[in-house]
Design a protein around this motif. Structure first.
Motif, mmCIF file in Angstrom:
data_model
loop_
_atom_site.group_PDB
_atom_site.id
_atom_site.type_symbol
_atom_site.label_atom_id
_atom_site.label_comp_id
_atom_site.label_asym_id
_atom_site.label_seq_id
_atom_site.Cartn_x
_atom_site.Cartn_y
_atom_site.Cartn_z
ATOM 1 N N LEU A 72 0.847 -1.188 0.000
ATOM 2 C CA LEU A 72 0.000 0.000 0.000
ATOM 3 C C LEU A 72 0.884 1.240 0.000
ATOM 4 O O LEU A 72 1.971 1.239 0.591
ATOM 5 C CB LEU A 72 -0.915 0.011 1.220
ATOM 6 C CG LEU A 72 -1.837 -1.195 1.405
ATOM 7 C CD1 LEU A 72 -2.638 -1.060 2.687
ATOM 8 C CD2 LEU A 72 -2.777 -1.354 0.209
ATOM 9 N N ARG A 73 0.405 2.268 -0.640
ATOM 10 C CA ARG A 73 1.169 3.527 -0.693
ATOM 11 C C ARG A 73 0.273 4.672 -0.233
ATOM 12 O O ARG A 73 -0.847 4.837 -0.705
ATOM 13 C CB ARG A 73 1.657 3.805 -2.108
ATOM 14 C CG ARG A 73 2.386 5.150 -2.258
ATOM 15 C CD ARG A 73 2.830 5.388 -3.679
ATOM 16 N NE ARG A 73 3.866 4.435 -4.051
ATOM 17 C CZ ARG A 73 4.071 4.002 -5.292
ATOM 18 N NH1 ARG A 73 3.288 4.412 -6.271
ATOM 19 N NH2 ARG A 73 5.045 3.151 -5.543
ATOM 20 N N PHE A 74 0.802 5.455 0.701
ATOM 21 C CA PHE A 74 0.102 6.637 1.193
ATOM 22 C C PHE A 74 0.992 7.863 1.020
ATOM 23 O O PHE A 74 2.217 7.778 1.127
ATOM 24 C CB PHE A 74 -0.247 6.489 2.674
ATOM 25 C CG PHE A 74 -1.045 5.254 2.995
ATOM 26 C CD1 PHE A 74 -2.366 5.141 2.597
ATOM 27 C CD2 PHE A 74 -0.475 4.201 3.703
ATOM 28 C CE1 PHE A 74 -3.106 3.999 2.891
ATOM 29 C CE2 PHE A 74 -1.203 3.060 3.999
ATOM 30 C CZ PHE A 74 -2.522 2.959 3.594
ATOM 31 N N VAL A 75 0.353 8.988 0.787
ATOM 32 C CA VAL A 75 1.043 10.279 0.825
ATOM 33 C C VAL A 75 0.591 11.001 2.082
ATOM 34 O O VAL A 75 -0.618 11.058 2.372
ATOM 35 C CB VAL A 75 0.723 11.116 -0.430
ATOM 36 C CG1 VAL A 75 1.153 12.564 -0.233
ATOM 37 C CG2 VAL A 75 1.416 10.534 -1.652
ATOM 38 N N MET A 76 1.537 11.509 2.846
ATOM 39 C CA MET A 76 1.213 12.249 4.065
ATOM 40 C C MET A 76 1.583 13.720 3.898
ATOM 41 O O MET A 76 2.686 14.049 3.486
ATOM 42 C CB MET A 76 1.952 11.658 5.270
ATOM 43 C CG MET A 76 1.467 12.206 6.618
ATOM 44 S SD MET A 76 2.340 13.656 7.219
ATOM 45 C CE MET A 76 3.712 12.887 8.078
ATOM 46 N N ILE A 77 0.624 14.580 4.229
ATOM 47 C CA ILE A 77 0.805 16.025 4.140
ATOM 48 C C ILE A 77 0.553 16.624 5.511
ATOM 49 O O ILE A 77 -0.394 16.250 6.201
ATOM 50 C CB ILE A 77 -0.176 16.622 3.110
ATOM 51 C CG1 ILE A 77 0.225 16.182 1.697
ATOM 52 C CG2 ILE A 77 -0.239 18.148 3.210
ATOM 53 C CD1 ILE A 77 -0.825 16.444 0.661
#
Length: 283
Positions: free
Chosen positions: A21-26
């Motif tokens: 799984l790939r997440f982008v965190m901002i």
């Protein structure tokens, strides 16, 4: 034009069984806009094709004369790229609590977010299936006094359980906890992955010394930037650059943030988009 870097963390866990799984965190965008309508940020996110965009607070700028339009514009584009799950920071909390100062602007913003399909998580938890994997995301909204300056005792595991319940040991639990100040308490609560911001990377980072000062003027704050691990009952430690996170360790990642305010200073501390590659143990 303002620039940012992309930092990728590879996390191996036995709670994700088959599909990476790939997440982008901002975090801490604070109304900063890159280029035209944040196009460079969205181009990068589009290329990454994440399974979700996770916001660890302070997308907005909580000042009387600050507009919510930049944050609304950001979210309206972000939801076109991936599901957006948004945990509050102290700026969101401030605008919502102090209506005499900010009026009803944040309530209108919150309504607009829901219409967009953003999951705004104020001490709420969502569980959903991604590629056959079960992931839970909880947004922590600590009482405002925990953002006060000076010595501060953490909320502790029991207070956190009163706010957000208990984690599920069989589910990959992600905690969006804006301030990293209480990292020990987040580990004690039982999150598999803790995502924080708030310290803006420590404003200034120096070789060997790390993050120098937090926005609340604390020197050499703990958990200020990067990757930390905790295994069993051992103290949490900063992870080395070349080390890979494995097994049943709990992980905390504090991002440097994409924006800043009040002290618009960054020394050896670029604005940052965080990418999380969550991998099955066998990969």
């Amino acid at each position: 034009m303002k620039k940012f870097v992309t930092t990728t963390y590879r996390i191996t866990t036995d709670k994700i069984k088959r599909h990476p799984l790939r997440f982008v965190m901002i975090s801490d965008l604070h109304n900063v806009v890159f280029g035209e309508r944040n196009d460079p940020v969205f181009e990068k996110i589009r290329a990454l094709n994440p399974d979700a965009i996770l916001i660890a607070g302070d997308l907005v700028l909580g000042k009387e004369d600050a507009s919510l339009k930049p944050a609304a514009a950001f979210l309206s584009e972000a939801v076109k790229l991936a599901p957006v799950l948004y945990g509050p920071g102290n700026h969101e909390q401030r605008m919502k609590l102090f209506t005499e100062e900010y009026g009803g602007r944040f309530s209108a913003f919150e309504k607009k977010m829901k219409q967009m399909g953003v999951s705004y998580l104020e001490n709420e938890r969502v569980v959903w299936q991604i590629k056959g994997e079960t992931v839970a995301v909880t947004g922590l909204d600590l009482p405002i006094e925990y953002y006060n300056r000076g010595p501060q005792k953490g909320p502790g595991r029991k207070e956190l359980e009163g706010l957000i319940g208990r984690p599920d040991k069989d589910v990959y639990e992600i905690l969006l906890a804006h301030t990293p100040r209480f990292g020990d308490d987040y580990f004690a609560w039982g999150a598999d992955l803790i995502l924080s911001g708030h310290y803006h990377g420590g404003i200034m980072r120096l070789p060997f010394l790390g993050s120098v000062i937090s926005p609340d003027f604390r020197l050499f704050p703990r958990y200020a930037y990067g990757e930390y691990r905790k295994k069993d009952n051992t103290p949490a430690k900063r992870a080395g650059r070349r080390q890979r996170v494995t097994g049943k360790e709990q992980i905390m990642i504090t991002g440097a943030g994409l924006g800043e305010h009040t002290l618009p200073l960054r020394i050896n501390n670029p604005r940052e988009l965080v990418v999380l590659e969550c991998l099955p143990k066998e990969v």
